[in-house]
Design a protein around this motif. Structure first.
Motif, mmCIF file in Angstrom:
data_model
loop_
_atom_site.group_PDB
_atom_site.id
_atom_site.type_symbol
_atom_site.label_atom_id
_atom_site.label_comp_id
_atom_site.label_asym_id
_atom_site.label_seq_id
_atom_site.Cartn_x
_atom_site.Cartn_y
_atom_site.Cartn_z
ATOM 1 N N LYS A 260 0.829 -1.202 0.000
ATOM 2 C CA LYS A 260 0.000 0.000 0.000
ATOM 3 C C LYS A 260 0.864 1.254 0.000
ATOM 4 N N GLU A 261 1.943 1.244 0.792
ATOM 5 C CA GLU A 261 2.837 2.409 0.845
ATOM 6 C C GLU A 261 3.559 2.612 -0.481
ATOM 7 N N VAL A 262 3.965 1.517 -1.120
ATOM 8 C CA VAL A 262 4.606 1.618 -2.441
ATOM 9 C C VAL A 262 3.634 2.222 -3.448
ATOM 10 N N ASN A 263 2.390 1.750 -3.412
ATOM 11 C CA ASN A 263 1.371 2.282 -4.322
ATOM 12 C C ASN A 263 1.159 3.776 -4.099
ATOM 13 N N GLU A 264 1.148 4.182 -2.850
ATOM 14 C CA GLU A 264 0.912 5.598 -2.527
ATOM 15 C C GLU A 264 2.037 6.489 -3.048
ATOM 16 N N ILE A 265 3.289 6.009 -2.918
ATOM 17 C CA ILE A 265 4.419 6.804 -3.417
ATOM 18 C C ILE A 265 4.384 6.875 -4.944
ATOM 19 N N CYS A 266 4.119 5.757 -5.579
ATOM 20 C CA CYS A 266 4.012 5.755 -7.049
ATOM 21 C C CYS A 266 2.871 6.656 -7.512
ATOM 22 N N GLU A 267 1.768 6.605 -6.796
ATOM 23 C CA GLU A 267 0.609 7.435 -7.136
ATOM 24 C C GLU A 267 0.943 8.917 -6.995
ATOM 25 N N GLU A 268 1.704 9.244 -5.954
ATOM 26 C CA GLU A 268 2.046 10.646 -5.679
ATOM 27 C C GLU A 268 2.954 11.245 -6.747
ATOM 28 N N TRP A 269 3.821 10.386 -7.352
ATOM 29 C CA TRP A 269 4.842 10.914 -8.246
ATOM 30 C C TRP A 269 4.592 10.609 -9.723
ATOM 31 N N HIS A 270 3.340 10.412 -10.105
ATOM 32 C CA HIS A 270 3.043 10.318 -11.539
ATOM 33 C C HIS A 270 1.637 10.861 -11.791
ATOM 34 N N THR A 271 1.336 11.101 -13.070
ATOM 35 C CA THR A 271 0.050 11.730 -13.414
ATOM 36 C C THR A 271 -0.802 10.909 -14.372
ATOM 37 N N PHE A 272 -0.281 9.766 -14.883
ATOM 38 C CA PHE A 272 -1.029 9.046 -15.925
ATOM 39 C C PHE A 272 -1.886 7.903 -15.383
ATOM 40 N N GLY A 273 -2.012 7.802 -14.058
ATOM 41 C CA GLY A 273 -2.991 6.907 -13.443
ATOM 42 C C GLY A 273 -2.720 5.423 -13.531
ATOM 43 N N ASP A 274 -1.455 5.022 -13.426
ATOM 44 C CA ASP A 274 -1.157 3.587 -13.471
ATOM 45 C C ASP A 274 -0.019 3.266 -12.500
ATOM 46 N N TYR A 275 -0.307 3.379 -11.202
ATOM 47 C CA TYR A 275 0.722 3.094 -10.205
ATOM 48 C C TYR A 275 1.120 1.615 -10.220
ATOM 49 N N PHE A 276 0.181 0.748 -10.643
ATOM 50 C CA PHE A 276 0.489 -0.684 -10.712
ATOM 51 C C PHE A 276 1.629 -0.943 -11.697
ATOM 52 N N LEU A 277 1.593 -0.285 -12.854
ATOM 53 C CA LEU A 277 2.649 -0.436 -13.861
ATOM 54 C C LEU A 277 3.989 0.040 -13.309
ATOM 55 N N LEU A 278 3.986 1.169 -12.622
ATOM 56 C CA LEU A 278 5.227 1.715 -12.073
ATOM 57 C C LEU A 278 5.817 0.783 -11.017
ATOM 58 N N ARG A 279 4.954 0.254 -10.148
ATOM 59 C CA ARG A 279 5.436 -0.657 -9.105
ATOM 60 C C ARG A 279 6.056 -1.905 -9.724
ATOM 61 N N ARG A 280 5.406 -2.443 -10.717
ATOM 62 C CA ARG A 280 5.910 -3.647 -11.372
ATOM 63 C C ARG A 280 7.228 -3.383 -12.089
ATOM 64 N N GLU A 281 7.323 -2.216 -12.747
ATOM 65 C CA GLU A 281 8.545 -1.872 -13.458
ATOM 66 C C GLU A 281 9.713 -1.670 -12.493
ATOM 67 N N LEU A 282 9.445 -1.073 -11.350
ATOM 68 C CA LEU A 282 10.497 -0.891 -10.345
ATOM 69 C C LEU A 282 11.048 -2.246 -9.887
ATOM 70 N N VAL A 283 10.150 -3.209 -9.676
ATOM 71 C CA VAL A 283 10.565 -4.550 -9.243
ATOM 72 C C VAL A 283 11.277 -5.283 -10.370
ATOM 73 N N ASP A 284 10.700 -5.229 -11.578
ATOM 74 C CA ASP A 284 11.285 -5.946 -12.716
ATOM 75 C C ASP A 284 12.683 -5.450 -13.056
ATOM 76 N N ASN A 285 12.945 -4.178 -12.816
ATOM 77 C CA ASN A 285 14.250 -3.607 -13.136
ATOM 78 C C ASN A 285 15.218 -3.621 -11.953
ATOM 79 N N GLY A 286 14.829 -4.315 -10.873
ATOM 80 C CA GLY A 286 15.722 -4.465 -9.741
ATOM 81 C C GLY A 286 15.916 -3.206 -8.918
ATOM 82 N N LEU A 287 14.992 -2.242 -9.062
ATOM 83 C CA LEU A 287 15.096 -1.003 -8.304
ATOM 84 C C LEU A 287 14.331 -1.077 -6.987
ATOM 85 N N LEU A 288 13.450 -2.040 -6.892
ATOM 86 C CA LEU A 288 12.785 -2.382 -5.636
ATOM 87 C C LEU A 288 12.785 -3.899 -5.511
#
Length: 287
Positions: free
Chosen positions: A244-272
Motif C-alpha cells: 500500500k505504501e509503495v502504491n501511494e508513493i508511485c501514485e504521488e509521483w506520476h500523473t497518468f494513473g497507473d501506479y500498478f505499472l510503475l510498481r511492477r517496473e520498479l521490481v522488474d528492473n531491480g530497483l525495488l
C-alpha cells in the motif's frame, strides 16, 4: 504357480475329457501356449472365446464368465493400488528433490541491456525463457519494446550463480538468500554508460511536469530506466514498505494513473525488491 479360478476350471474339465492342451487348442484354432497361459493363471480367454470354450468343455458359460470378471476386478484393483503407490512415490520424490535457485540475467546483444533476476528454481526459469524464445513471446513487459525491435534471437539467458536450498531452510530464508545474491550481482554488473546515455538521462525533464511528477513512462529503454531511477529515489534506504505504501508513493509521483505499472517496473528492473507474497518491499542497498 497358483492358478486362478478360470484356469483351474479349464484344466479340470479338459482333463476330465481326456484332452491334451494341444487337442483343445486345435479345436479352437489356437496355440497350445494360449491354453497353457490360461491354466497357469497368466491370462484369461478373450470374452469372444468363452461360448466356444464352454461348449467344447461342456461348462456353464456363466461359471467361466464369473471367474473372468473376478479376475478382471482383481487386476483393476491391483492396478489402482500400484498407481496410488506410484503417485505417492513421485510426490515424495518431488517433495525431497534438491531445490536449486540462484541469479540469472537476460541480455539483449543488440543493446547490451541486462535484466538481472532471482529465482527459487533456476532451471525452470531457463526452460521458460527457452519456451518464450521458441514462441516469440516476450517473458517480461519491461523487455517488450526491445524484444519487438531486435527479435527473440537477440536475447540470451545466462546463469550468474546457483544456490541449493538447505534441508533446514524455510522458503522465506531461501528467498532472502536469493535476494541478497540479486543485490550483489546488481552491484557487481554495472555496464559502463556511454556519454550519450548520460546526456539522455539528464533530459528526463520532458517526462516530468512542473511539480516533478512523471507524466508518461518513456518507451525507449534508456529513458525508461532513467525515469524509474528517478522514481526509485523517492524511496528511503534501509526501510521496509508495505504494498500500500509503495502504491501511494508511485501514485504521488506520476500523473497518468497507473501506479500498478510503475510498481511492477520498479521490481522488474531491480530497483525495488519484494517478498514473494508482496508483504514487504525495500530499496536495494547501495555501497
Amino acid at each position: 504357480m497358483k492358478t486362478n479360478k478360470v484356469g483351474s476350471l479349464i484344466r479340470e474339465k479338459r482333463l476330465a475329457k481326456g484332452m491334451t492342451q494341444k487337442e483343445l487348442a486345435n479345436k479352437m484354432n489356437l496355440s497350445d501356449k494360449a491354453i497353457s497361459k490360461w491354466e497357469c493363471g497368466l491370462g484369461n480367454p478373450d470374452v469372444s472365446l468363452l461360448l466356444e470354450l464352454s461348449s467344447i468343455l461342456e461348462i456353464d458359460s456363466k461359471d467361466l464368465l464369473a471367474g473372468y470378471e473376478k479376475r478382471q476386478a482383481k487386476n483393476e484393483k491391483d492396478g489402482e493400488i500400484m498407481q496410488k503407490e506410484s503417485q505417492k512415490e513421485l510426490k515424495e520424490k518431488y517433495k525431497n528433490r534438491v531445490r536449486t535457485g540462484g541469479v540469472y540475467c537476460i541480455k539483449c546483444k543488440d543493446t547490451n541491456d541486462l535484466w538481472i533476476r532471482g529465482t527459487k528454481d533456476i532451471h525452470s526459469s531457463k526452460n521458460r525463457f527457452a519456451f518464450s524464445v521458441s514462441m516469440n513471446s516476450c517473458p517480461e513487459l519491461c523487455m517488450a519494446d526491445q524484444w519487438k525491435l531486435s527479435g527473440p534471437g537477440a536475447f540470451t539467458f545466462e546463469i550468474l550463480e546457483e544456490i541449493e536450498k538447505e534441508d533446514t531452510q524455510t522458503e522465506g530464508e531461501f528467498e532472502e538468500d536469493i535476494n541478497s545474491l540479486v543485490e550483489y550481482w546488481n552491484e557487481k554488473i554495472k555496464i559502463p554508460e556511454k556519454q550519450e546515455d548520460l546526456e539522455q538521462k539528464t533530459d528526463i525533464k520532458r517526462f516530468l511536469d512542473s511539480s516533478g511528477k512523471i507524466t508518461q513512462l518513456p518507451q525507449k529503454q534508456s529513458f525508461r530506466v532513467a525515469a524509474l531511477l528517478y522514481l526509485s529515489e523517492k524511496f528511503e534506504n534501509n526501510r521496509d514498505y508495505t504494498e500500500k505504501e509503495v502504491n501511494e508513493i508511485c501514485e504521488e509521483w506520476h500523473t497518468f494513473g497507473d501506479y500498478f505499472l510503475l510498481r511492477r517496473e520498479l521490481v522488474d528492473n531491480g530497483l525495488l525488491f519484494r517478498e514473494s507474497n508482496g508483504s514487504r518491499y525495500w530499496r536495494p542497498a547501495k555501497e
